[in-house]
Design an enzyme around this catalytic site. Structure first.
Site, mmCIF file in Angstrom:
data_model
loop_
_atom_site.group_PDB
_atom_site.id
_atom_site.type_symbol
_atom_site.label_atom_id
_atom_site.label_comp_id
_atom_site.label_asym_id
_atom_site.label_seq_id
_atom_site.Cartn_x
_atom_site.Cartn_y
_atom_site.Cartn_z
ATOM 1 N N HIS A 16 -39.401 53.504 71.428
ATOM 2 C CA HIS A 16 -39.668 52.057 71.293
ATOM 3 C C HIS A 16 -41.168 51.822 71.341
ATOM 4 O O HIS A 16 -41.775 51.852 72.417
ATOM 5 C CB HIS A 16 -39.001 51.281 72.441
ATOM 6 C CG HIS A 16 -39.091 49.795 72.293
ATOM 7 N ND1 HIS A 16 -37.985 48.999 72.193
ATOM 8 C CD2 HIS A 16 -40.149 48.952 72.227
ATOM 9 C CE1 HIS A 16 -38.356 47.729 72.080
ATOM 10 N NE2 HIS A 16 -39.678 47.676 72.092
ATOM 11 N N HIS A 18 -44.635 49.456 69.490
ATOM 12 C CA HIS A 18 -45.219 48.489 68.552
ATOM 13 C C HIS A 18 -46.537 49.075 68.048
ATOM 14 O O HIS A 18 -47.461 49.288 68.845
ATOM 15 C CB HIS A 18 -45.495 47.156 69.262
ATOM 16 C CG HIS A 18 -44.260 46.546 69.859
ATOM 17 N ND1 HIS A 18 -43.470 45.648 69.180
ATOM 18 C CD2 HIS A 18 -43.664 46.722 71.067
ATOM 19 C CE1 HIS A 18 -42.443 45.290 69.942
ATOM 20 N NE2 HIS A 18 -42.538 45.935 71.090
ATOM 21 N N ARG A 20 -48.062 47.671 65.119
ATOM 22 C CA ARG A 20 -48.712 46.628 64.316
ATOM 23 C C ARG A 20 -49.107 47.191 62.949
ATOM 24 O O ARG A 20 -48.529 48.161 62.477
ATOM 25 C CB ARG A 20 -49.903 45.997 65.038
ATOM 26 C CG ARG A 20 -49.555 45.453 66.417
ATOM 27 C CD ARG A 20 -48.715 44.171 66.349
ATOM 28 N NE ARG A 20 -48.726 43.514 67.648
ATOM 29 C CZ ARG A 20 -47.712 43.515 68.523
ATOM 30 N NH1 ARG A 20 -46.544 44.059 68.208
ATOM 31 N NH2 ARG A 20 -47.831 42.925 69.697
ATOM 32 N N LYS A 101 -33.110 45.666 64.998
ATOM 33 C CA LYS A 101 -33.528 45.108 66.282
ATOM 34 C C LYS A 101 -33.168 43.635 66.372
ATOM 35 O O LYS A 101 -33.496 42.849 65.478
ATOM 36 C CB LYS A 101 -35.052 45.278 66.406
ATOM 37 C CG LYS A 101 -35.676 44.658 67.654
ATOM 38 C CD LYS A 101 -35.479 45.527 68.892
ATOM 39 C CE LYS A 101 -35.953 44.833 70.165
ATOM 40 N NZ LYS A 101 -37.393 44.890 70.359
ATOM 41 N N HIS A 138 -33.661 43.234 72.372
ATOM 42 C CA HIS A 138 -34.548 42.618 73.355
ATOM 43 C C HIS A 138 -33.627 41.740 74.192
ATOM 44 O O HIS A 138 -33.175 40.686 73.734
ATOM 45 C CB HIS A 138 -35.654 41.789 72.687
ATOM 46 C CG HIS A 138 -36.596 41.210 73.700
ATOM 47 N ND1 HIS A 138 -37.874 41.664 73.875
ATOM 48 C CD2 HIS A 138 -36.409 40.239 74.640
ATOM 49 C CE1 HIS A 138 -38.443 40.996 74.873
ATOM 50 N NE2 HIS A 138 -37.575 40.118 75.351
ATOM 51 N N HIS A 176 -36.333 48.447 76.948
ATOM 52 C CA HIS A 176 -37.267 48.141 78.040
ATOM 53 C C HIS A 176 -36.606 47.360 79.178
ATOM 54 O O HIS A 176 -36.973 46.217 79.457
ATOM 55 C CB HIS A 176 -38.512 47.415 77.522
ATOM 56 C CG HIS A 176 -38.283 46.341 76.491
ATOM 57 N ND1 HIS A 176 -37.449 45.274 76.689
ATOM 58 C CD2 HIS A 176 -38.790 46.165 75.247
ATOM 59 C CE1 HIS A 176 -37.453 44.494 75.623
ATOM 60 N NE2 HIS A 176 -38.261 45.025 74.726
ATOM 61 N N LEU A 221 -43.267 41.290 78.319
ATOM 62 C CA LEU A 221 -41.897 40.776 78.341
ATOM 63 C C LEU A 221 -40.921 41.902 78.021
ATOM 64 O O LEU A 221 -41.208 42.702 77.146
ATOM 65 C CB LEU A 221 -41.742 39.645 77.320
ATOM 66 C CG LEU A 221 -42.487 38.360 77.708
ATOM 67 C CD1 LEU A 221 -42.492 37.358 76.562
ATOM 68 C CD2 LEU A 221 -41.872 37.731 78.965
ATOM 69 N N ASP A 249 -42.617 50.776 74.769
ATOM 70 C CA ASP A 249 -42.864 49.356 74.452
ATOM 71 C C ASP A 249 -44.367 49.077 74.393
ATOM 72 O O ASP A 249 -44.799 47.932 74.594
ATOM 73 C CB ASP A 249 -42.162 48.438 75.457
ATOM 74 C CG ASP A 249 -42.134 46.988 75.000
ATOM 75 O OD1 ASP A 249 -42.213 46.739 73.779
ATOM 76 O OD2 ASP A 249 -42.039 46.097 75.868
ATOM 77 N N HIS A 253 -52.411 44.228 72.175
ATOM 78 C CA HIS A 253 -53.016 42.895 72.024
ATOM 79 C C HIS A 253 -54.491 43.045 72.389
ATOM 80 O O HIS A 253 -54.812 43.685 73.387
ATOM 81 C CB HIS A 253 -52.344 41.884 72.964
ATOM 82 C CG HIS A 253 -50.911 41.615 72.622
ATOM 83 N ND1 HIS A 253 -50.527 40.708 71.660
ATOM 84 C CD2 HIS A 253 -49.762 42.149 73.102
ATOM 85 C CE1 HIS A 253 -49.204 40.685 71.570
ATOM 86 N NE2 HIS A 253 -48.710 41.553 72.429
ATOM 87 N N ALA A 265 -48.171 38.577 75.617
ATOM 88 C CA ALA A 265 -47.351 39.515 76.396
ATOM 89 C C ALA A 265 -47.391 40.889 75.757
ATOM 90 O O ALA A 265 -47.151 41.025 74.557
ATOM 91 C CB ALA A 265 -45.913 39.018 76.441
#
Ligand SMILES: NC(=O)N[C@@H](CC(=O)O)C(=O)O
Length: 345
Positions: A16, A18, A20, A101, A138, A176, A221, A249, A253, A265
């Site tokens: 899992h 991210h 981007r 997802k 999620h 998560h 989150l 996860d 950012h 988050a």
């Protein structure tokens, strides 16, 4: 396993993450590929990755950023919306997409196009169950009457419980997880229901985020919970149960978007993920259980071969940098400036 000064593990995967897009990929793909051979790539781009065509195009952009001589396979996921049809699912499956997802609309970063009512996607879930595509969740409800610290528990009661029963052979990952309720639900659920656990939810609880000042880099989150939930997650991750496996996860950012009046988050753990997990497993006195969690239970659940190579972690205290570069921006890794005992050789 070798001596306590050094651990050699089957090469791990991240189930899992991210990554981007655009300029971020050089940073995020490089960090992930340094530690993991495969990763499940979250589809919450803007606009989201909603079908086979978008998933294959995104996959190619990720592959273009794998460092030379790197060995890293992105495993693609589509984003479920109220309009995801069985045909969309079948085409994605045929294109090699491994999962879809579910983001409840409004639950987290880039979830505006998410599902507003689970029954809207029942035909899509039927198609996923038939073709063997996994459902990744999620697990938080989003209605304003539910306290943010209770959103995962209420999701399990109101949404996940019924879905598990209504689709008895659908393979489901509650992503998560952050609570004792989630750990207990998954441990007692039927076969084919599993969970990922992040390094930050193993290492920290809400006191780390809120006592003595508000620390935005711990804000993610589902949000960090009480210490007893953290203990339940450590217990689950180190239990040796194949229902619990590694999913960072990790979410990049920029510093500006974290350190502001309304911060985003997500925690950037990809820079040192396996080292952070080693820290958590060692603190629990269960370092010997890291390999199953990081390298075996995930591929077994997904029906994929375990990796054949290895990685080695050495006991060599090192300090995480205070900041990283991501394209033109600054990115603060989780545990910036802190010392870790384990280092990837
Ligand atoms: N974990 C987070 O806090 N943020 C994730 C989305 C998510 O997994 O909720 C992100 O994409 O930034």
């Amino acid at each position: 396993m070798d001596s306590k000064q050094q651990i050699t593990l089957r090469a791990p995967d991240d189930w899992h993450i991210h990554l981007r897009d655009g300029a971020a990929l050089a940073r995020t793909v490089g960090d992930a590929a340094r530690q993991f051979r495969r990763a499940i790539i979250m589809p919450n781009l803007v606009p989201p990755v909603v079908n086979a065509e978008a998933a294959l195009a995104y996959k190619a952009r990720i592959e273009a950023e794998v460092p030379e001589n790197g060995d890293f396979t992105p495993l693609m996921v589509i984003y479920l919306t109220d309009n995801t049809t069985p045909e969309v699912v079948q085409q994605a499956h045929a294109a090699g997409v491994v999962a879809a997802k579910l983001y409840p609309a409004g639950a987290t970063t880039n979830s505006d196009s998410g599902v507003t009512d689970i029954t809207n996607i029942y035909p899509a879930l039927e198609a996923m169950q038939s073709c063997g595509m996994k459902l990744l969740l999620h697990g938080e409800v989003t209605t304003s009457d539910i306290d943010i610290f209770d959103r995962e528990r209420v999701f399990i009661e109101n949404i996940l419980g019924p879905v598990v029963g209504d689709f008895p052979s659908l393979k489901i990952v509650l992503e998560h997880i952050t609570t004792a309720h989630a750990a207990e639900f998954v441990a007692n659920a039927r076969d084919g229901v599993a969970a990922t656990i992040t390094a930050h939810h193993l290492l920290y609880n809400r006191n780390h985020m809120l006592v003595g000042g508000i620390r935005p880099h711990f804000y993610c989150l589902p949000i960090l919970k009480r210490g007893y939930h953290q203990s339940a997650l450590i217990e689950a991750a180190t239990s040796g149960s194949p229902k619990f496996f590694l999913g960072t996860d990790s979410a990049p950012h920029t510093q500006g978007k974290k350190e502001t009046a309304c911060g985003c988050a997500g925690c950037y753990t990809a820079f040192s993920a396996i080292e952070l997990y080693a820290e958590a497993f060692e603190q629990a006195g269960k370092l010997e259980r890291l390999e199953g969690f990081a390298s075996e239970f995930g591929p077994d659940f997904y029906g994929l071969p375990r990796n054949t190579g290895t990685i080695t972690l050495v006991r060599e205290p090192w300090t995480l940098p205070s900041g990283l570069q991501m394209g033109p921006d600054s990115l603060i890794p989780l545990a910036a400036g802190e010392t870790l005992n384990w280092r990837l050789a």
